[in-house]
Write a protein that holds these residues in place. Structure first.
Motif, mmCIF file in Angstrom:
data_model
loop_
_atom_site.group_PDB
_atom_site.id
_atom_site.type_symbol
_atom_site.label_atom_id
_atom_site.label_comp_id
_atom_site.label_asym_id
_atom_site.label_seq_id
_atom_site.Cartn_x
_atom_site.Cartn_y
_atom_site.Cartn_z
ATOM 1 N N GLN A 134 7.499 9.871 5.469
ATOM 2 C CA GLN A 134 7.931 9.106 4.305
ATOM 3 C C GLN A 134 6.868 8.094 3.892
ATOM 4 O O GLN A 134 6.588 7.913 2.700
ATOM 5 C CB GLN A 134 9.248 8.385 4.607
ATOM 6 N N ALA A 135 6.250 7.454 4.863
ATOM 7 C CA ALA A 135 5.181 6.500 4.562
ATOM 8 C C ALA A 135 3.981 7.203 3.921
ATOM 9 O O ALA A 135 3.318 6.630 3.039
ATOM 10 C CB ALA A 135 4.758 5.771 5.837
ATOM 11 N N LEU A 136 3.696 8.428 4.348
ATOM 12 C CA LEU A 136 2.600 9.179 3.739
ATOM 13 C C LEU A 136 2.874 9.441 2.260
ATOM 14 O O LEU A 136 1.970 9.356 1.421
ATOM 15 C CB LEU A 136 2.395 10.501 4.477
ATOM 16 N N TRP A 137 4.114 9.769 1.922
ATOM 17 C CA TRP A 137 4.447 9.992 0.516
ATOM 18 C C TRP A 137 4.248 8.733 -0.318
ATOM 19 O O TRP A 137 3.924 8.803 -1.498
ATOM 20 C CB TRP A 137 5.895 10.466 0.401
ATOM 21 N N GLN A 138 4.459 7.587 0.284
ATOM 22 C CA GLN A 138 4.372 6.331 -0.458
ATOM 23 C C GLN A 138 2.973 5.721 -0.439
ATOM 24 O O GLN A 138 2.671 4.836 -1.239
ATOM 25 C CB GLN A 138 5.376 5.321 0.118
ATOM 26 N N ALA A 139 2.102 6.181 0.464
ATOM 27 C CA ALA A 139 0.770 5.597 0.609
ATOM 28 C C ALA A 139 -0.065 5.851 -0.644
ATOM 29 O O ALA A 139 -0.061 6.956 -1.196
ATOM 30 C CB ALA A 139 0.074 6.173 1.834
ATOM 31 N N GLN A 140 -0.800 4.848 -1.073
ATOM 32 C CA GLN A 140 -1.635 4.950 -2.262
ATOM 33 C C GLN A 140 -3.130 4.951 -1.930
ATOM 34 O O GLN A 140 -3.905 5.604 -2.621
ATOM 35 C CB GLN A 140 -1.323 3.782 -3.209
ATOM 36 N N GLU A 141 -3.526 4.227 -0.902
ATOM 37 C CA GLU A 141 -4.947 4.105 -0.588
ATOM 38 C C GLU A 141 -5.369 5.176 0.423
ATOM 39 O O GLU A 141 -4.625 5.492 1.354
ATOM 40 C CB GLU A 141 -5.246 2.721 -0.038
ATOM 41 N N PRO A 142 -6.584 5.734 0.274
ATOM 42 C CA PRO A 142 -7.068 6.750 1.214
ATOM 43 C C PRO A 142 -7.048 6.288 2.668
ATOM 44 O O PRO A 142 -6.730 7.082 3.567
ATOM 45 C CB PRO A 142 -8.497 7.025 0.739
ATOM 46 N N LEU A 143 -7.378 5.015 2.925
ATOM 47 C CA LEU A 143 -7.370 4.519 4.298
ATOM 48 C C LEU A 143 -5.965 4.565 4.888
ATOM 49 O O LEU A 143 -5.783 4.912 6.064
ATOM 50 C CB LEU A 143 -7.921 3.092 4.350
ATOM 51 N N ALA A 144 -4.971 4.237 4.073
ATOM 52 C CA ALA A 144 -3.585 4.290 4.552
ATOM 53 C C ALA A 144 -3.182 5.718 4.879
ATOM 54 O O ALA A 144 -2.518 5.976 5.893
ATOM 55 C CB ALA A 144 -2.652 3.698 3.505
ATOM 56 N N VAL A 145 -3.594 6.679 4.031
ATOM 57 C CA VAL A 145 -3.264 8.079 4.293
ATOM 58 C C VAL A 145 -3.913 8.542 5.593
ATOM 59 O O VAL A 145 -3.268 9.177 6.440
ATOM 60 C CB VAL A 145 -3.711 8.965 3.117
ATOM 61 N N ASP A 146 -5.197 8.245 5.772
ATOM 62 C CA ASP A 146 -5.884 8.647 7.000
ATOM 63 C C ASP A 146 -5.235 8.035 8.232
ATOM 64 O O ASP A 146 -5.068 8.694 9.270
ATOM 65 C CB ASP A 146 -7.356 8.245 6.931
ATOM 66 N N SER A 147 -4.867 6.764 8.148
ATOM 67 C CA SER A 147 -4.252 6.087 9.297
ATOM 68 C C SER A 147 -2.903 6.701 9.641
ATOM 69 O O SER A 147 -2.573 6.898 10.818
ATOM 70 C CB SER A 147 -4.094 4.594 8.986
ATOM 71 N N LEU A 148 -2.133 7.039 8.621
ATOM 72 C CA LEU A 148 -0.822 7.642 8.862
ATOM 73 C C LEU A 148 -0.947 9.079 9.362
ATOM 74 O O LEU A 148 -0.134 9.517 10.186
ATOM 75 C CB LEU A 148 0.010 7.591 7.582
ATOM 76 N N LEU A 149 -1.950 9.809 8.902
ATOM 77 C CA LEU A 149 -2.168 11.160 9.434
ATOM 78 C C LEU A 149 -2.532 11.102 10.917
ATOM 79 O O LEU A 149 -2.089 11.935 11.710
ATOM 80 C CB LEU A 149 -3.256 11.874 8.641
ATOM 81 N N LEU A 150 -3.349 10.130 11.295
ATOM 82 C CA LEU A 150 -3.667 9.938 12.709
ATOM 83 C C LEU A 150 -2.395 9.664 13.505
ATOM 84 O O LEU A 150 -2.176 10.229 14.584
ATOM 85 C CB LEU A 150 -4.658 8.787 12.867
#
Length: 281
Positions: A134-150
């Motif tokens: 759910q957080a990945l769907w809401q993430a806007q910045e590339p760094l946030a996406v990478d951190s959540l994928l990790l």
């Protein structure tokens, strides 16, 4: 992030939504709520990492029928051919992240994973994965996406076998799959594929089905459909994609993607925020 667009099926309660983070090639997010639609056999050519958020799903995987209940993890290998539908009169809802295999070392440090069970995990583990997705769907910045994928990879790792590909994933039929991928726009015969495998035609047919739990034609259509979706994501028009992947026409492509992925070519491209393309169905 790209804009959203909800896919509507024939069933009034069926919904599906795709999204790709613009700065992370090889990653796709998907969520669906399905009551009536039945997905035909397909694969994603990527790890499927997700969670069942509601209802009870039924799917065919590795030759058997399986159930996917609420608050369980849904885990797919890149080569896994599977179907999908609601198992009862209610809606089946799930959220998935598709991560191409080449990206796994970057996020997880492991060369390759394989899942031996498509459905696993405790309710607590499922809740943790659901929050991350759910957080990945809401993430806007590339760094946030990478951190959540990790974080997602770390949550899933206990359910994976890290030894690399099992022997049966390669072997005699890997050249056949490579041949199929290289000739998607061509008509193929049983004799051709059997010759690649070094078997007589009907020995090949029986052996291929025994290993992949699907006929060569079913696997070919799954490969064509996945490649078509990949080319659509690159901005090619539905007509160009149909010709490049062996579909008889654009209507054939539309039917295949809708039955396997729950999305039409034009709707998929709208979901990814692609503009200026000739409209498909």
């Amino acid at each position: 992030m790209q804009s959203d667009a909800v896919i509507r099926f024939e069933g009034p309660e069926d919904r599906a939504l795709y999204r790709r983070p613009a700065a992370q090639p090889g990653v796709e997010f998907y969520r669906a709520r399905i009551r009536d639609h039945r997905f035909e056999a397909h694969s994603h050519e990527a790890y499927g990492l997700g969670v069942i958020t509601d209802g009870l799903g039924r799917f065919r995987w590795r030759g058997g029928e399986h159930l996917a209940p609420r608050a369980s993890l849904m885990l797919m290998n890149p080569e896994d051919l599977h179907t999908g539908q609601s198992a009862d009169a209610g809606c089946w809802a799930y959220h998935m992240v598709y991560l191409e295999e080449d990206l796994l070392p970057a996020y997880g440090g492991d060369r390759s994973w394989r899942f031996d069970a498509a459905v696993s995990g405790s309710p607590d583990q499922a809740r943790a994965v659901a929050c991350c997705v759910q957080a990945l769907w809401q993430a806007q910045e590339p760094l946030a996406v990478d951190s959540l994928l990790l974080q997602l990879v770390e949550l899933i790792r206990p359910h994976a076998r890290v030894q690399g590909r099992p022997a049966e994933a390669g072997g005699r039929f890997e050249p056949v799959l490579d041949f199929m991928r290289s000739q998607l726009d061509q008509v193929m015969s049983l004799d051709q594929l059997a010759a690649v495998a070094g078997l007589s035609p009907f020995h090949f047919l029986r052996s291929f089905r025994a290993q992949h739990h699907a006929t060569p034609q079913q696997v070919l259509m799954a490969l064509r459909s996945f490649e078509a979706k990949r080319l659509l994501a690159q901005g090619q028009t539905p007509a160009e994609v149909a010709a490049a992947t062996g579909f008889s026409d654009q209507s054939h492509l539309t039917r295949s993607l809708l039955s396997r992925y729950g999305v039409t070519p034009a709707a998929y491209q709208r979901q990814l925020g692609l503009r200026g393309l000739r409209r498909g169905r």
